[in-house]
Design an enzyme around this catalytic site. Structure first.
Site, PDB file in Angstrom:
ATOM      1  N   GLU A 100       0.824  -1.213   0.000  1.00 40.52           N
ATOM      2  CA  GLU A 100       0.000   0.000   0.000  1.00 40.52           C
ATOM      3  C   GLU A 100       0.859   1.265   0.000  1.00 40.52           C
ATOM      4  O   GLU A 100       0.573   2.218   0.710  1.00 40.52           O
ATOM      5  CB  GLU A 100      -0.957   0.003   1.209  1.00 40.52           C
ATOM      6  CG  GLU A 100      -1.950  -1.131   1.193  1.00 40.52           C
ATOM      7  CD  GLU A 100      -3.077  -0.969   2.224  1.00 40.52           C
ATOM      8  OE1 GLU A 100      -2.988  -0.081   3.095  1.00 40.52           O
ATOM      9  OE2 GLU A 100      -4.051  -1.721   2.140  1.00 40.52           O
TER      10      GLU A 100
ATOM     11  N   GLU B 137      -6.586  -7.903  -0.772  1.00 34.56           N
ATOM     12  CA  GLU B 137      -7.114  -7.838   0.596  1.00 34.56           C
ATOM     13  C   GLU B 137      -8.589  -7.554   0.533  1.00 34.56           C
ATOM     14  O   GLU B 137      -8.997  -6.429   0.278  1.00 34.56           O
ATOM     15  CB  GLU B 137      -6.473  -6.700   1.399  1.00 34.56           C
ATOM     16  CG  GLU B 137      -5.088  -6.991   1.856  1.00 34.56           C
ATOM     17  CD  GLU B 137      -4.604  -6.002   2.910  1.00 34.56           C
ATOM     18  OE1 GLU B 137      -5.423  -5.265   3.474  1.00 34.56           O
ATOM     19  OE2 GLU B 137      -3.393  -6.005   3.163  1.00 34.56           O
TER      20      GLU B 137
END
Ligand SMILES: *C1O[C@H](CO)[C@@H](O)[C@H](O)[C@H]1NC(C)=O
Ligand SMILES: *[C@@H]1O[C@H](CO)[C@@H](O)[C@H](O)[C@H]1NC(C)=O
Ligand SMILES: *[C@@H]1O[C@H](CO)[C@@H](O)[C@H](O)[C@H]1NC(C)=O
Ligand SMILES: *[C@@H]1O[C@H](CO)[C@@H](O)[C@H](O)[C@H]1NC(C)=O
Ligand SMILES: *[C@@H]1O[C@H](CO)[C@@H](O)[C@H](O)[C@H]1NC(C)=O
Ligand SMILES: *[C@@H]1O[C@H](CO)[C@@H](O)[C@H](O)[C@H]1NC(C)=O
Ligand SMILES: *[C@@H]1O[C@H](CO)[C@@H](O)[C@H](O)[C@H]1NC(C)=O
Ligand SMILES: *[C@@H]1O[C@H](CO)[C@@H](O)[C@H](O)[C@H]1NC(C)=O
Ligand SMILES: *[C@@H]1O[C@H](CO)[C@@H](O)[C@H](O)[C@H]1NC(C)=O
Ligand SMILES: *[C@@H]1O[C@H](CO)[C@@H](O)[C@H](O)[C@H]1NC(C)=O
Length: 590
Positions: free
Chosen positions: A178, A249
């Site tokens: 991320e 995710e």
């Protein structure tokens, strides 16, 4: 008996991979020459015990998963620059081999920055004292240690033959994590770091693809993937037509913090978004978490509780949570019924009504699979599809693996719910089983570390303890009426004592770490007064840019007297003690 047992073991070590490189195209990953739709679930090996791993993985397999995904936890494996640990709960190779033994694939998210509500985002604290280091940036000292650890992990996996390209279970790996969330903070050093990290990873020659999650500028051949709750709606898609659409995710719930509420995400809602993602040609979905487990010891990040994603399909203890587990298992089975058509067919989509759509996959042979979406949150919709009439539940997707019969509807939960029962195994209520101890409150004269400023908490403790005592001794030089002790801290908890007596405590929380402690006190006018403040951290921070420069602990200590009198101890002679003096833990006597 021995022979039977051996035969059983040999039979269960499934040959997942014949040793070809894993590749991909615009549709999916390609393993052993075949495109795949993969359903994956996160299980983090150090958040359970090795004894639990076989049953967790078996329950994931029974729930219809193809892949087990895990981060790699740098701070556990490299506690010191020259010291490695892969024992017990840290036995990554054993965990991957267990996945292999059960015939599943593995996705290894090396990071080595992982966030993951894990203390310091997975960084070993010794990195903090590497001269000139800036984490996650185009910074030589950081890149040296990041490359060193990533290489170490890749070499271990290679030497154990665990990559699919070697016949092992690992089909996918991740570098960074991320990063796009923080990239801008590093200005021109952000994009150059992304390019460096991608090249460094690819140059390790593993024979399986690398992904960067939440990184729309992931350089070729690294695949950009989506993280979030609703990737079916929010994902901008791969940054090249030759890359597959993957969701690394899918949040099955959310982590819980002290003072926070459990986050309940319904089985229907999860199923809706996973199905939408597959309908939109997604080919990899990972549940984050499938089993959350426990943040043992001091491994949770700031203010995160020890139970991790207890509301996932497998709860903290690895027990099946219904109806989530069962509903998703049915979803997975329905997708499997038509995965060949999904992968080989041509996708079209068209409207069936104002808020209703069809996503249809058709092969040249005439094989057909369809997803009928009712986006209306409130009312049932009646639609015509291929000369048939279908009633669609509100906010739901129906799966028709043959374009005719609905085998699954995301909003129709057929699995019964269950509840967790607890029973008393042992009581610890007899007074003689308990031992009490009192901690010594250190005063200024008892401390060895001295400084004439307020020290930053983490740099003072070096993460050897959650506790840091700040102490001082002073004599009021005039009468101070109505004194009030005022302490500002940037985290996380403070307990104040004056002349060995408790004054008060205050704390911050996950969203607002800063806090102020303010309590009236009684000063001795004719002798020195000892002020001792215990600063406590509840895990280290795990996210955001410039983690190496974070400040925790006290920032200002003053005593205000009525009138304008003020004692300001910000620049004062302070004494420090790392950890509590007594090393006693509360012991239970049997
Ligand atoms: C991700 O998980 C959330 C909740 O767990 C669910 O609503 C969503 O549909 C999932 N998305 C995908 C693409 O799996
Ligand atoms: C990592 O660093 C250590 C110590 O400096 C060195 O011995 C080791 O060879 C390095 N490993 C890799 C894979 O670069
Ligand atoms: C965190 O602290 C702030 C400020 O004191 C407060 O407004 C907020 O409700 C707290 N949040 C939680 C989850 O306790
Ligand atoms: C078909 O899908 C595309 C891409 O997701 C979307 O832009 C378009 O609105 C869809 N059309 C209909 C009729 O749903
Ligand atoms: C939708 O239809 C089902 C039966 O198929 C019915 O049980 C349900 O009450 C209807 N819901 C609404 C909101 O009309
Ligand atoms: C639907 O019915 C019409 C007329 O009966 C027929 O021409 C058409 O082929 C049918 N379509 C499908 C997809 O079965
Ligand atoms: C951290 O502590 C070390 C001593 O261990 C000191 O030399 C250094 O200046 C401190 N760094 C910061 C940022 O306070
Ligand atoms: C302050 O601490 C010193 C050292 O422990 C002790 O000798 C002294 O009595 C303390 N003063 C008070 C007022 O408690
Ligand atoms: C105490 O004495 C110091 C030095 O004489 C002075 O700077 C300070 O302002 C005095 N504090 C108070 C509260 O009177
Ligand atoms: C206390 O001293 C510090 C540093 O000298 C200063 O920054 C701060 O503003 C002072 N606080 C008050 C309330 O005067």
């Amino acid at each position: 008996m021995v022979w039977y047992w051996l035969a059983f073991v040999v039979a269960t070590i499934a040959e997942c991979c014949i040793g070809e490189d894993v590749t991909y195209d615009g549709r999916s990953l390609i393993i052993d020459g075949q495109r795949k739709i993969l359903l994956s679930g996160s299980i983090h090996y150090p958040r359970s015990t090795p004894e639990m791993w076989p049953s967790l993985i078996a329950k994931a397999k029974e729930g219809g998963l193809d892949v087990i995904q895990t981060y790699v936890f740098w701070n556990l494996h490299q506690p010191q620059p020259t010291q490695y640990d892969f024992s017990g709960r840290y036995d990554l190779v054993k965990f991957i081999k267990e996945i292999q033994a059960q015939g599943l694939y593995a996705c290894l998210r090396i990071g080595p920055y992982i966030e993951s509500e894990w203390t310091y985002g997975g960084f070993p604290f010794w990195l903090h004292d590497v001269p000139g280091i800036v984490y996650r940036s185009d910074n030589e000292p950081f890149k040296l240690y990041m490359r060193n650890f990533t290489t170490k992990i890749v070499n271990i996996m290679k030497s154990e033959g665990l990559y699919a390209s070697q016949g092992g279970p690992i089909i996918l790996t991740q570098i960074e994590n991320e990063y796009q969330n923080v990239e801008a903070a590093f200005q021109e050093k952000g994009p150059s770091y992304v390019r460096w990290a991608a090249k460094m990873a690819v140059d390790l020659q593993t024979g399986v693809p690398w992904v960067m999650c939440k990184q729309s500028d992931a350089p070729d051949p690294v695949i950009n993937t989506c993280n979030g709750m609703k990737c079916g709606e929010t994902f901008g898609g791969p940054n090249s037509p030759n890359k597959p659409s993957m969701w690394t995710e899918n949040w099955t719930s959310f982590y819980q913090v002290y003072g926070g509420e459990p986050y309940i995400r319904s089985a229907q809602d999860i199923a809706f978004h996973v199905t939408l993602f597959i309908a939109k040609s997604g080919s990899y979905v990972n549940y984050y978490m499938y089993h959350g487990g426990t943040n043992f010891g001091r491994t949770a990040s700031a203010y995160v509780i020890t139970a991790y994603y207890d509301l996932a399909p497998l709860d903290e203890y690895g027990l099946i949570r219904q109806p989530k587990w069962g509903h998703l298992r049915e979803l997975h089975a329905s997708i499997k019924l038509c995965s060949t058509t999904l992968l080989q067919g041509e996708q079209t989509n068209f409207s069936l009504g104002p808020l209703q759509q069809a996503y249809v996959f058709e092969e040249e042979t005439g094989e057909c699979a369809a997803f009928l979406v009712n986006g209306d949150e409130k009312v049932n919709a009646t639609v015509r599809f291929r000369n048939m009439t279908y009633d669609l539940l509100p906010k739901s997707i129906s799966i028709l693996p043959d374009c005719e019969n609905i085998v699954f509807n995301t909003a129709k939960v057929l699995t019964n719910g269950n509840i967790r029962h607890t029973s008393t195994r042992q009581k610890f209520d007899a007074a003689h089983r308990w031992e009490e101890f009192r901690d010594v409150i250190p005063n200024f004269l008892d401390t060895y570390i001295k400084s004439n400023t307020l020290l930053e908490h983490m740099n003072a403790t070096k993460d050897r303890s959650d506790y840091l005592w700040y102490t001082l001794s002073f004599q009021p030089n005039s009468s101070c009426s109505g004194p009030v002790l005022h302490v500002d801290s940037r985290g996380h908890v403070a307990h104040a004592f004056l002349n060995n007596a408790y004054v008060g405590a205050a704390h911050g929380n996950h969203s607002i770490k800063e806090f102020t402690l303010e309590n009236p006190i009684f000063l001795n006018v004719d002798e020195k007064n000892n002020i001792s403040i215990l600063s406590v951290m509840v895990g280290l921070p795990d996210s955001g840019a410039f983690l190496e420069r974070r400040y925790a602990g006290l920032t200002e200590v003053i005593i205000r007297c009525s009138g304008n009198e003020l004692y300001n101890f910000s620049k004062f002679s302070w004494g420090y003690q790392v950890n509590l003096r007594t090393n006693h833990f509360l012991t239970i006597i049997y």
